[in-house]
Design a protein around this motif. Structure first.
Motif, short mmCIF file in Angstrom:
data_model
loop_
_atom_site.label_atom_id
_atom_site.label_comp_id
_atom_site.label_asym_id
_atom_site.label_seq_id
_atom_site.Cartn_x
_atom_site.Cartn_y
_atom_site.Cartn_z
N THR A 198 0.83 -1.20 0.00
CA THR A 198 0.00 0.00 0.00
C THR A 198 0.86 1.26 0.00
O THR A 198 0.56 2.23 -0.68
N LEU A 199 1.97 1.20 0.75
CA LEU A 199 2.84 2.37 0.84
C LEU A 199 3.41 2.74 -0.53
O LEU A 199 3.53 3.93 -0.85
N VAL A 200 3.72 1.74 -1.33
CA VAL A 200 4.22 2.00 -2.69
C VAL A 200 3.19 2.85 -3.44
O VAL A 200 3.54 3.85 -4.07
N LYS A 201 1.91 2.43 -3.33
CA LYS A 201 0.85 3.15 -4.03
C LYS A 201 0.69 4.57 -3.48
O LYS A 201 0.54 5.53 -4.23
N VAL A 202 0.73 4.68 -2.17
CA VAL A 202 0.53 6.00 -1.54
C VAL A 202 1.64 6.95 -1.97
O VAL A 202 1.40 8.11 -2.31
N ILE A 203 2.89 6.46 -1.98
CA ILE A 203 4.02 7.31 -2.37
C ILE A 203 3.90 7.69 -3.85
O ILE A 203 4.12 8.85 -4.23
N GLU A 204 3.46 6.72 -4.67
CA GLU A 204 3.26 6.99 -6.10
C GLU A 204 2.26 8.14 -6.27
O GLU A 204 2.47 9.07 -7.06
N TYR A 205 1.17 8.07 -5.48
CA TYR A 205 0.14 9.12 -5.56
C TYR A 205 0.72 10.47 -5.14
O TYR A 205 0.53 11.48 -5.80
N CYS A 206 1.46 10.46 -4.03
CA CYS A 206 2.03 11.71 -3.51
C CYS A 206 2.98 12.33 -4.52
O CYS A 206 2.94 13.54 -4.77
N GLU A 207 3.86 11.52 -5.11
CA GLU A 207 4.85 12.05 -6.05
C GLU A 207 4.16 12.65 -7.27
O GLU A 207 4.59 13.66 -7.81
N LYS A 208 3.06 12.02 -7.70
CA LYS A 208 2.35 12.51 -8.88
C LYS A 208 1.62 13.83 -8.57
O LYS A 208 1.60 14.75 -9.37
N HIS A 209 1.01 13.88 -7.38
CA HIS A 209 0.19 15.04 -7.06
C HIS A 209 0.97 16.22 -6.46
O HIS A 209 0.46 17.33 -6.43
N PHE A 248 -4.88 5.05 -11.83
CA PHE A 248 -4.26 4.72 -10.55
C PHE A 248 -5.19 3.89 -9.67
O PHE A 248 -4.76 2.97 -8.98
N MET A 249 -6.49 4.22 -9.72
CA MET A 249 -7.45 3.53 -8.84
C MET A 249 -7.95 2.21 -9.43
O MET A 249 -8.84 1.59 -8.87
N LYS A 250 -7.38 1.79 -10.54
CA LYS A 250 -7.83 0.51 -11.12
C LYS A 250 -7.27 -0.64 -10.29
O LYS A 250 -6.21 -1.18 -10.59
N MET A 251 -7.96 -0.92 -9.20
CA MET A 251 -7.54 -2.05 -8.36
C MET A 251 -8.78 -2.66 -7.72
O MET A 251 -9.89 -2.15 -7.87
N ASP A 252 -8.56 -3.74 -7.01
CA ASP A 252 -9.66 -4.47 -6.39
C ASP A 252 -10.34 -3.60 -5.32
O ASP A 252 -9.66 -2.87 -4.58
N ALA A 270 -10.55 7.68 -3.14
CA ALA A 270 -10.76 6.27 -2.80
C ALA A 270 -12.21 6.01 -2.38
O ALA A 270 -12.79 4.99 -2.74
N CYS A 271 -12.80 6.96 -1.63
CA CYS A 271 -14.20 6.83 -1.22
C CYS A 271 -15.09 6.75 -2.46
O CYS A 271 -15.97 5.90 -2.56
N GLN A 272 -14.86 7.68 -3.40
CA GLN A 272 -15.71 7.74 -4.60
C GLN A 272 -15.54 6.49 -5.45
O GLN A 272 -16.51 5.94 -5.94
N THR A 273 -14.28 6.03 -5.59
CA THR A 273 -14.05 4.85 -6.42
C THR A 273 -14.69 3.62 -5.77
O THR A 273 -15.32 2.81 -6.46
N ALA A 274 -14.54 3.50 -4.45
CA ALA A 274 -15.15 2.36 -3.75
C ALA A 274 -16.66 2.40 -3.92
O ALA A 274 -17.30 1.37 -4.20
#
Lengths: 162, 378
Positions: free
Chosen positions: A56-67, A90-94, A118-122
């Motif tokens: 999860t941290l990989v994804k979170v850091i990826e998001y931070c670096e992009k934004h 980015f949100m294309k996940m389970d 994440a709320c909206q995608t869920a």
């Protein structure tokens, strides 16, 4: 704060080390506090732990670096449009990964943008699900008696509860 | 972490973003989910979120319309009622037409909409002597309620003059106002009618009573009415504050105060708006006025004006304001369209087969989901 620091190292809950740039870390209040701690303390060797697993941290850091560039400087409409598309990819996940990992991490790290996304995608993924699919995801037991279930059906005859 | 102890505050945030239809379905997930979704606080938070989100996504409209069904023997021709949801955002596909489920309750006339508020629609029978039939209906959750008879019925008094429908934000209560001219208010929370001693200022109708529309803006119901003053007709806006249950008046823009043209309040938009339809020598002109700051008469300003000869004398009436400065129009051939005054583009709204349509802003809501047994399902 020393201007020479460009990135900090953090540990995931699994004990793996990750680097996050200073500007990206600013997207999260707790990460920002850690950053200040690390930079102001004499003992810079201490690596803070983030209670988020490596995946999860990989994804979170990826998001931070992009934004981070946009959050720090503002952006044009075309950038915003591009970022929106990136978010969708980015949100294309389970749905379970979104709910139980990304959403929890965004909440823990006080990341408003990611939390909202994440709320909206869920919600978008959940809206078409059946009741039994929802129970399965959240490990919920059906605690209605058959009479109560029948009553619910009567209250909403136009609704399919399957 | 295990899924069983998913933090409830995060769950609520996700559920707030779900459409009403999914939430109704998920009331059967478990007892905990049921009480969460049908909880008063959740219902209002969900509603507020939906309203906020719709500001960016465009307005949603509910239409109630009648269609004549022709039979081989014209003697058996009859009309049927339908309702549809449409959005002024072409990207959102909200369009759906369904048979109006409550036609059988409207025995004598045709259903006419008093108003819509928070996803609830208040409907009455538009035949004069049966206007005691009032229904509150939530199409999103497929529930309705027939209101009990008012204290002063059509049998005992004159014909009703005005109806209004709004939300009392202090008491979280929905109220129906009926001016007979005795004033009665129905409170959904107490489920009863009561007489209001505050009398309405004397007024006359500018339009036939059935055609006098109301709008609920800023916690207040508004109607355009008039009175005779030194032999002159004077138009004004009659108001009813739903919280205080008090009448008041608002001045119209100076141009409209003594106008003999047709005036009415207009649905949609966040401002109080008035439509001025003026016709002369078979040519009509429509002017829309909005009150930019509520209650401040000096802030009335003309939003726009157009002639009916636009589109080959096709425009019959202005029905509502939509988001992004667009207007909902009915055309002479019977269709309902969205009109953008800046680009002068017309887009059809709905299936183009409407007749005598009511159109009003709408929002999907869970309001009254937990009101058994008073609210009936269909």
């Amino acid at each position: 704060m020393s201007s020479s620091v460009e990135a900090i190292t953090v540990l995931s809950s699994d004990g793996d080390e990750f680097k996050i740039t200073v500007s990206a870390a600013k997207l999260s209040k707790p990460l920002n506090w850690m950053l200040e701690d690390v930079c102001f303390s004499d003992d810079c060797d201490e690596v803070p732990t983030i209670e988020v697993n490596s995946k999860t941290l990989v994804k979170v850091i990826e998001y931070c670096e992009k934004h981070a560039p946009r959050a720090n400087s503002g952006a044009s409409d075309s950038d915003a449009e591009e970022l929106k598309k990136w978010d969708i990819e980015f949100m294309k996940m389970d749905v379970k990964d979104i709910l139980f990992h990304i959403l929890m991490a965004a909440n823990y790290l006080h990341m408003e943008g990611l939390y909202d996304l994440a709320c909206q995608t869920a919600a978008d993924l959940m809206k078409g699900m059946t009741v039994s699919q929802i129970r399965k995801i959240f490990h919920i037991k059906n605690d209605f008696s058959s009479e109560e279930q029948e009553q619910l059906r009567r209250q909403h005859p136009g609704c399919s509860f399957d | 972490m295990s899924a069983g102890d998913f933090p409830p505050e995060i769950l609520v945030e996700v559920l707030h973003r779900l459409p009403v239809k999914s939430l109704v379905k998920f009331t059967s997930v478990s007892k905990a989910w049921n009480s969460l979704i049908t909880n008063q606080t959740f219902i209002f938070d969900h509603l507020n979120r939906t309203i906020q989100a719709s500001n960016g996504n465009g307005s949603l409209f509910l239409q109630l319309h009648h269609q004549t069904i022709e039979c081989s023997d014209p003697y058996f021709d009859h009309h049927e009622e339908f309702y549809s949801l449409d959005s002024d955002n072409q990207q959102i596909d909200h369009f759906s037409v369904e048979r109006f489920p409550l036609s059988r309750l409207i025995v004598w006339g045709r259903s006419t909409v008093v108003g819509s508020c928070d996803g609830l629609i208040c409907v009455f029978d538009s035949s004069l002597c049966h206007s005691d039939t009032l229904i509150i209906w939530n199409p999103s959750i497929r529930k309705y309620m027939v209101l009990p008879e008012p204290i002063v019925t059509c049998m005992t008094g004159n014909n009703p003059l005005l109806f209004g429908f709004g939300f009392d934000s202090r008491n979280k209560d929905y109220k129906v106002i009926r001016i007979f001219p005795q004033v009665e208010v129905y409170s959904l929370a107490s489920r009863s009618w009561k007489n209001i001693t505050n009398r309405a200022p004397p007024f006359l109708h500018c339009k036939p009573p059935q055609k006098t529309t109301q709008v609920f803006v800023n916690g207040v119901v508004h109607w355009v009415v008039c009175r005779r003053c030194n032999g002159q007709i004077q138009n004004f806006i009659l108001t009813f504050d739903v919280v205080e249950e008090m009448f008041g008046e608002l001045m119209l823009p100076p141009h409209l105060r003594e106008s003999t043209s047709v005036l009415s309040v207009l649905e949609g938009g966040k401002y109080l708006s008035v439509l001025h339809s003026h016709s002369e020598a078979n040519q009509g002109c429509f002017r829309i006025w909005i009150m930019r700051e509520y209650g401040v008469v000096e802030t009335w300003s003309e939003l726009f004006c157009f002639d009916s000869d636009h589109y080959r004398n096709n425009i019959l009436d202005v029905l509502a304001l939509a988001s992004n400065g667009k207007v909902v129009l009915s055309l002479r051939k019977g269709t309902i369209v969205l009109f953008d005054p800046t680009t002068e583009l017309l887009n059809p709204l709905g299936d183009g087969k409407h007749f005598r349509a009511f159109i009003g802003s709408y929002v999907q809501s869970l309001v009254l989901i937990k009101e058994e047994p008073h609210f009936l399902s269909y």
